[in-house]
Design a protein around this motif. Structure first.
Motif, mmCIF file in Angstrom:
data_model
loop_
_atom_site.group_PDB
_atom_site.id
_atom_site.type_symbol
_atom_site.label_atom_id
_atom_site.label_comp_id
_atom_site.label_asym_id
_atom_site.label_seq_id
_atom_site.Cartn_x
_atom_site.Cartn_y
_atom_site.Cartn_z
ATOM 1 N N LEU A 3 16.483 50.169 144.720
ATOM 2 C CA LEU A 3 16.344 48.994 145.724
ATOM 3 C C LEU A 3 17.473 47.888 145.089
ATOM 4 O O LEU A 3 17.892 47.013 145.946
ATOM 5 C CB LEU A 3 14.917 48.270 144.901
ATOM 6 N N LYS A 4 17.919 47.960 144.075
ATOM 7 C CA LYS A 4 19.243 47.049 143.534
ATOM 8 C C LYS A 4 20.263 47.129 144.418
ATOM 9 O O LYS A 4 20.944 46.491 144.742
ATOM 10 C CB LYS A 4 19.335 47.421 142.037
ATOM 11 N N ILE A 5 20.409 48.627 144.589
ATOM 12 C CA ILE A 5 21.578 48.863 145.348
ATOM 13 C C ILE A 5 21.558 48.264 147.026
ATOM 14 O O ILE A 5 22.287 47.722 147.459
ATOM 15 C CB ILE A 5 22.024 50.577 145.562
ATOM 16 N N ILE A 6 20.136 48.523 147.372
ATOM 17 C CA ILE A 6 20.000 48.014 148.718
ATOM 18 C C ILE A 6 20.032 46.485 148.796
ATOM 19 O O ILE A 6 20.610 45.745 149.713
ATOM 20 C CB ILE A 6 18.703 48.390 149.238
ATOM 21 N N VAL A 7 19.672 45.757 147.753
ATOM 22 C CA VAL A 7 19.897 44.350 147.655
ATOM 23 C C VAL A 7 21.214 43.924 147.750
ATOM 24 O O VAL A 7 21.769 42.936 148.260
ATOM 25 C CB VAL A 7 18.883 43.504 146.347
ATOM 26 N N LEU A 8 21.758 44.572 146.765
ATOM 27 C CA LEU A 8 23.219 44.316 146.775
ATOM 28 C C LEU A 8 24.111 44.490 147.989
ATOM 29 O O LEU A 8 25.016 43.721 148.279
ATOM 30 C CB LEU A 8 23.984 45.314 145.544
ATOM 31 N N PHE A 9 23.512 45.443 148.752
ATOM 32 C CA PHE A 9 24.375 45.856 150.113
ATOM 33 C C PHE A 9 23.911 44.690 151.168
ATOM 34 O O PHE A 9 24.922 44.145 151.627
ATOM 35 C CB PHE A 9 23.824 46.977 150.582
ATOM 36 N N VAL A 10 22.856 44.220 150.977
ATOM 37 C CA VAL A 10 22.347 43.224 151.792
ATOM 38 C C VAL A 10 23.083 41.654 151.487
ATOM 39 O O VAL A 10 23.530 41.049 152.415
ATOM 40 C CB VAL A 10 20.816 42.906 151.837
ATOM 41 N N ILE A 11 23.193 41.565 150.463
ATOM 42 C CA ILE A 11 24.026 40.281 149.951
ATOM 43 C C ILE A 11 25.367 40.633 150.207
ATOM 44 O O ILE A 11 26.132 39.593 150.740
ATOM 45 C CB ILE A 11 23.775 39.997 148.148
ATOM 46 N N THR A 16 29.687 38.638 153.955
ATOM 47 C CA THR A 16 30.947 39.103 154.959
ATOM 48 C C THR A 16 30.390 38.573 156.291
ATOM 49 O O THR A 16 31.289 37.944 156.854
ATOM 50 C CB THR A 16 30.789 40.716 154.960
ATOM 51 N N TYR A 17 29.137 38.666 156.710
ATOM 52 C CA TYR A 17 28.733 38.072 158.079
ATOM 53 C C TYR A 17 28.941 36.385 158.097
ATOM 54 O O TYR A 17 29.507 35.924 158.993
ATOM 55 C CB TYR A 17 27.461 38.215 158.606
ATOM 56 N N ALA A 18 28.458 35.716 156.901
ATOM 57 C CA ALA A 18 28.578 34.227 156.952
ATOM 58 C C ALA A 18 30.029 33.958 156.919
ATOM 59 O O ALA A 18 30.349 32.899 157.476
ATOM 60 C CB ALA A 18 28.105 33.863 155.580
ATOM 61 N N LEU A 19 31.089 34.558 156.326
ATOM 62 C CA LEU A 19 32.577 34.333 156.351
ATOM 63 C C LEU A 19 33.073 34.539 157.308
ATOM 64 O O LEU A 19 33.924 33.912 157.809
ATOM 65 C CB LEU A 19 33.304 34.896 155.078
ATOM 66 N N THR A 20 32.710 35.802 158.100
ATOM 67 C CA THR A 20 33.542 36.199 159.267
ATOM 68 C C THR A 20 32.891 35.897 160.654
ATOM 69 O O THR A 20 33.714 35.833 161.638
ATOM 70 C CB THR A 20 33.987 37.580 159.163
ATOM 71 N N LYS A 21 31.474 35.681 160.744
ATOM 72 C CA LYS A 21 31.059 35.686 162.106
ATOM 73 C C LYS A 21 31.306 36.634 162.875
ATOM 74 O O LYS A 21 31.093 36.616 164.089
ATOM 75 C CB LYS A 21 31.014 34.422 162.596
ATOM 76 N N ILE A 25 33.124 43.477 161.721
ATOM 77 C CA ILE A 25 33.570 43.615 160.335
ATOM 78 C C ILE A 25 32.577 43.720 159.353
ATOM 79 O O ILE A 25 32.566 44.399 158.319
ATOM 80 C CB ILE A 25 34.242 42.088 160.055
ATOM 81 N N THR A 26 31.427 43.210 159.692
ATOM 82 C CA THR A 26 30.151 43.466 158.734
ATOM 83 C C THR A 26 29.827 45.023 158.881
ATOM 84 O O THR A 26 29.360 45.369 157.646
ATOM 85 C CB THR A 26 29.098 42.467 159.030
ATOM 86 N N ALA A 27 29.735 45.522 160.011
ATOM 87 C CA ALA A 27 29.462 46.944 160.129
ATOM 88 C C ALA A 27 30.260 47.742 159.506
ATOM 89 O O ALA A 27 30.049 48.740 158.771
ATOM 90 C CB ALA A 27 29.294 47.223 161.625
#
Length: 82
Positions: A3-11, A16-21, A25-27
């Motif tokens: 669960l910690k790894i999944i939360v870290l991946f989501v963050i 990345t999406y917030a910075l690049t839109k 790139i996010t994928a």
């Protein structure tokens, strides 16, 4: 732990999406994170098996067992002179 790894991946992907839109790139970042996680998991599993199970197939031989070692006499005893 997973669960910690999944939360870290989501963050990381959200940041990345917030910075690049950019979804592409996010994928790409998500794929790289997944591959890195998989490779580290395989490596850690192999190291744990070697350490805890004494897996001899992938460990190195000691210097005395190495071919061409001059540390043993004809009886197989180790020369301990200084």
């Amino acid at each position: 732990m997973r669960l910690k790894i999944i939360v870290l991946f989501v963050i990381i992907c959200g940041g990345t999406y917030a910075l690049t839109k950019s979804l592409s790139i996010t994928a790409g970042v998500a794929i790289l994170l997944y591959v890195a996680d998989s490779l580290l998991a395989v490596w850690a599993d192999r190291k744990n098996r070697e350490y805890f199970n004494g897996d001899k197939a992938t460990t190195n031989n000691s210097a005395d067992e190495a071919e061409g070692s001059n540390n043993k006499d004809n009886n197989g005893e180790t020369d301990r002179t200084i």
